[in-house]
Design an enzyme around this catalytic site. Structure first.
Site, PDB file in Angstrom:
ATOM      1  N   GLU A   1       0.855  -1.187   0.000  1.00 55.78           N
ATOM      2  CA  GLU A   1       0.000   0.000   0.000  1.00 55.78           C
ATOM      3  C   GLU A   1       0.890   1.235   0.000  1.00 55.78           C
ATOM      4  O   GLU A   1       1.892   1.268   0.690  1.00 55.78           O
ATOM      5  CB  GLU A   1      -0.850  -0.054   1.277  1.00 55.78           C
TER       6      GLU A   1
ATOM      7  N   CYS B   1       6.133   5.393   9.316  1.00 59.52           N
ATOM      8  CA  CYS B   1       6.574   4.591   8.165  1.00 59.52           C
ATOM      9  C   CYS B   1       8.019   4.828   7.759  1.00 59.52           C
ATOM     10  O   CYS B   1       8.852   3.937   7.899  1.00 59.52           O
ATOM     11  CB  CYS B   1       5.659   4.866   6.981  1.00 59.52           C
TER      12      CYS B   1
ATOM     13  N   GLY C   1       9.447  12.057   9.680  1.00 62.36           N
ATOM     14  CA  GLY C   1       9.116  11.249  10.854  1.00 62.36           C
ATOM     15  C   GLY C   1       7.931  10.387  10.502  1.00 62.36           C
ATOM     16  O   GLY C   1       7.720  10.058   9.335  1.00 62.36           O
TER      17      GLY C   1
ATOM     18  N   ARG D   1      -0.669   7.895   1.629  1.00 60.86           N
ATOM     19  CA  ARG D   1      -0.056   8.888   2.505  1.00 60.86           C
ATOM     20  C   ARG D   1      -1.082   9.307   3.540  1.00 60.86           C
ATOM     21  O   ARG D   1      -2.253   9.499   3.205  1.00 60.86           O
ATOM     22  CB  ARG D   1       0.334  10.139   1.706  1.00 60.86           C
TER      23      ARG D   1
ATOM     24  N   ASN E   1       9.755   3.913  -0.228  1.00 60.06           N
ATOM     25  CA  ASN E   1       9.907   4.747   0.974  1.00 60.06           C
ATOM     26  C   ASN E   1      11.360   5.170   1.173  1.00 60.06           C
ATOM     27  O   ASN E   1      11.634   6.279   1.627  1.00 60.06           O
ATOM     28  CB  ASN E   1       9.372   4.015   2.209  1.00 60.06           C
TER      29      ASN E   1
ATOM     30  N   LYS F   1      11.053   3.873  10.267  1.00 57.86           N
ATOM     31  CA  LYS F   1      11.181   2.448  10.623  1.00 57.86           C
ATOM     32  C   LYS F   1      11.375   1.574   9.384  1.00 57.86           C
ATOM     33  O   LYS F   1      12.065   0.555   9.437  1.00 57.86           O
ATOM     34  CB  LYS F   1      10.016   1.967  11.498  1.00 57.86           C
TER      35      LYS F   1
HETATM   36  C1  UGA Z   1       4.834   7.690   3.536  1.00 59.42           C
HETATM   37  C2  UGA Z   1       4.884   7.570   2.009  1.00 59.42           C
HETATM   38  O1  UGA Z   1       4.881   8.878   1.437  1.00 59.42           O
HETATM   39  C3  UGA Z   1       3.689   6.773   1.482  1.00 59.42           C
HETATM   40  O2  UGA Z   1       3.775   6.633   0.077  1.00 59.42           O
HETATM   41  C4  UGA Z   1       3.683   5.402   2.153  1.00 59.42           C
HETATM   42  O3  UGA Z   1       2.587   4.623   1.751  1.00 59.42           O
HETATM   43  C5  UGA Z   1       3.612   5.582   3.659  1.00 59.42           C
HETATM   44  O4  UGA Z   1       4.749   6.362   4.100  1.00 59.42           O
HETATM   45  C6  UGA Z   1       3.636   4.229   4.297  1.00 59.42           C
HETATM   46  O5  UGA Z   1       4.659   3.541   4.185  1.00 59.42           O
HETATM   47  O6  UGA Z   1       2.609   3.802   4.812  1.00 59.42           O
HETATM   48  P1  UGA Z   1       3.484   9.249   5.229  1.00 59.42           P
HETATM   49  O7  UGA Z   1       4.243   8.576   6.327  1.00 59.42           O
HETATM   50  O8  UGA Z   1       2.019   9.455   5.371  1.00 59.42           O
HETATM   51  O9  UGA Z   1       3.667   8.433   3.862  1.00 59.42           O
HETATM   52  O10 UGA Z   1       4.135  10.668   5.077  1.00 59.42           O
HETATM   53  P2  UGA Z   1       4.886  11.505   3.946  1.00 59.42           P
HETATM   54  O11 UGA Z   1       3.948  12.410   3.284  1.00 59.42           O
HETATM   55  O12 UGA Z   1       5.737  10.621   3.124  1.00 59.42           O
HETATM   56  O13 UGA Z   1       5.840  12.392   4.880  1.00 59.42           O
HETATM   57  C7  UGA Z   1       6.829  11.779   5.693  1.00 59.42           C
HETATM   58  C8  UGA Z   1       7.636  12.822   6.434  1.00 59.42           C
HETATM   59  O14 UGA Z   1       8.492  13.510   5.534  1.00 59.42           O
HETATM   60  C9  UGA Z   1       6.837  13.877   7.165  1.00 59.42           C
HETATM   61  O15 UGA Z   1       7.382  14.033   8.462  1.00 59.42           O
HETATM   62  C10 UGA Z   1       7.048  15.119   6.332  1.00 59.42           C
HETATM   63  O16 UGA Z   1       6.995  16.297   7.093  1.00 59.42           O
HETATM   64  C11 UGA Z   1       8.457  14.887   5.793  1.00 59.42           C
HETATM   65  N1  UGA Z   1       8.742  15.619   4.537  1.00 59.42           N
HETATM   66  C12 UGA Z   1       8.034  15.333   3.406  1.00 59.42           C
HETATM   67  C13 UGA Z   1       9.740  16.570   4.504  1.00 59.42           C
HETATM   68  O17 UGA Z   1      10.413  16.835   5.522  1.00 59.42           O
HETATM   69  N2  UGA Z   1      10.019  17.218   3.328  1.00 59.42           N
HETATM   70  C14 UGA Z   1       9.329  16.944   2.193  1.00 59.42           C
HETATM   71  O18 UGA Z   1       9.630  17.562   1.161  1.00 59.42           O
HETATM   72  C15 UGA Z   1       8.315  15.988   2.230  1.00 59.42           C
END
Ligand code: UGA
Length: 446
Positions: free
Chosen positions: A159, A271, A268, A162, A219, A274
């Site tokens: 999956e 997902c 953070g 986000r 990821n 880890k």
């Molecule tokens: C992430 C992936 O984007 C999804 O595709 C995946 O399905 C999911 O993990 C999972 O494995 O279940 P998510 O954890 O919801 O999704 O969050 P993201 O939108 O990826 O953001 C992750 C972190 O990166 C956040 O803390 C965000 O603030 C940070 N981030 C994101 C940045 O610091 N800079 C950016 O440009 C983008």
């Protein structure tokens, strides 16, 4: 006859998947071992904040007025086994305590609990993020424990949703990846996803290990992109450059792209961190650890951001936090979520508190979860209250509400007009015009 679907594990992934399957027209039974969760879902309530999910649930949960009644919940594996033609396993795979590796105990117990109730040909579909090799192991375990034997087949269907966009990502996935060992499984999954396939979502069929690897490599790539721009932010700070301009400029190259290049206090959540670590641990077990040593650097660049933010805040208040009031805007790991798991914002807030600062946190949706995790921090009901009397304001999660704050109004109540933007999301001109000293990671002081 339309397929009947069960969804095992009703956390983020499972609750969304169950509601989405009902939306696609299937009869769905969601299962969780936590009765309180099931009771909530049965009332059409969602145990977390996710835009649009409660509405989607209420449209389908049986017993709710006006619903299609296609979605029900249970705690009984016996009922799930009897009901489902296709069983999706959506339980979580957290990091093991004190180790990088992933904890497979929830997945294993879901399979062990379900298998004895699979008496007719069925498809079990793993959705959880697992170490490569798990699907092959689980397929054998399933065939051995199910009364249906090898007719209880397995597929792996990672999956990519986000948080904050879970409903949209599940109903309109940008790709559907399925790892299968036979044609029957592929056929069934084409039936399940007929609607998104018809809408144009690519359906990519492969073997088990590749499907498992697609998830962890996606990821890892995303994490690498974020740490790359954060490394550039470090260099920009040393060279007096501007990482926001830099990201904008390199992003115009289509091969690089603009997305996921926002420098700040890093990634953070439940997902990315880890998954990186579990991937490294698994590569080590497979003798391929060298291939992923760069992920160690990605992880440490990321963790360094948090420490750096604390240093900037300490400098801003004159070299020590004792007796200083620090306002923290944002507690969740990203906006549009109430999730505080491994949140960089809370980590920074916690470090400052431990160093003697008086920290007051405000977040639009994450207050309850933050309080539970860090009960010793101070909390305020509004951004304005958090900022009252502050020696420095830290912007750590880029909620829209914070971009819409009026710097002049905040200036009235704060002790010092100092703001540190940990997400490079505020407009520096606006704050400076209102008399604030604005600093951000990877940008000139000016
Ligand atoms: C992430 C992936 O984007 C999804 O595709 C995946 O399905 C999911 O993990 C999972 O494995 O279940 P998510 O954890 O919801 O999704 O969050 P993201 O939108 O990826 O953001 C992750 C972190 O990166 C956040 O803390 C965000 O603030 C940070 N981030 C994101 C940045 O610091 N800079 C950016 O440009 C983008």
């Amino acid at each position: 006859m339309a397929l009947k679907i069960t969804v095992i594990g009703t956390g983020y992934l499972g609750a969304t998947h169950a509601a989405a399957m009902a939306e696609l027209g299937f009869e769905v039974l969601g299962l969780d071992v936590v009765p309180e969760k099931i009771e909530m879902l049965q009332r059409g309530e969602v145990p977390m904040y996710e835009p649009g999910l409660a509405e989607l649930l209420r449209r389908h949960v049986a017993g709710i007025e006006g619903s299609t009644g296609r979605l029900r919940f249970t705690t009984s594996y016996e009922e799930a086994g009897a009901f489902g033609d296709v069983h999706f396993v959506c339980v979580n795979t957290p990091q093991k305590h004190g180790e990088y590796a992933c904890d497979m105990s929830y997945v294993d117990s879901a399979f062990d609990a379900l298998a004895p109730h699979l008496t007719r040909p069925t498809l079990v579909v793993g959705k959880s993020t697992v170490p490569v090799g798990s699907a092959a192991r689980l397929a054998e375990r399933l065939a051995a424990a199910a009364p249906a034997g090898p007719a209880a087949e397995l597929a792996w269907n990672p999956e990519f949703l986000r948080e904050g966009f879970a409903v949209q990502d599940t109903l309109h996935p940008d790709r559907i990846v399925v790892g299968v060992a036979g044609e029957k499984a592929e056929e069934l999954l084409r039936e399940v996803y007929a609607k998104p396939i018809a809408e144009g979502s690519p359906f990519i069929v492969m073997d088990y290990p590749t499907a498992e690897l697609v998830k962890t490599s996606a990821n890892s790539f995303l994490a690498t992109k974020i740490s790359f721009i954060n490394a550039m932010a470090e260099v920009c700070e040393a060279a007096d450059g501007d990482v926001v301009k830099l990201a904008e400029a390199i992003g115009h190259d289509e091969r690089i792209g603009k997305k996921f290049l926002r420098a700040g206090i890093g990634f953070g959540g439940g997902c990315l961190p880890k998954d990186l670590r579990a991937f490294m641990a698994r590569a080590g077990e497979l003798g391929a650890d060298q291939a992923l040593t760069f992920l160690r650097e990605i992880d440490s660049i990321n963790m360094r951001r948090r420490g750096h933010m604390v240093e900037l805040a300490r400098d801003a208040v004159g070299g020590g936090f004792l007796g200083k009031r620090v306002a923290v805007l944002g507690a969740t790991f990203k906006p549009d979520s109430d999730d505080v798991r491994d949140s960089p914002a809370l980590n920074v807030a916690g470090q400052i508190h431990l160093q003697g600062g008086q920290v007051t946190v405000y977040d639009p949706k994450g207050m309850e979860n933050a309080r539970r995790l860090f009960p010793t921090l101070g909390y305020a009901d509004t951004a304005l209250e958090a900022v009252r009397g502050a020696d420095v304001v830290l912007h750590l999660t880029e909620w829209r509400e914070f971009r819409e704050l009026d710097p002049a109004a905040l200036a009235e109540v704060t002790a010092e007009r100092r703001i540190l933007d940990g997400r490079n999301a505020l407009d520096p001109q606006l704050w400076r015009k209102a008399g604030w000293t604005y600093r951000a990671l990877g940008r000139p002081r000016a």
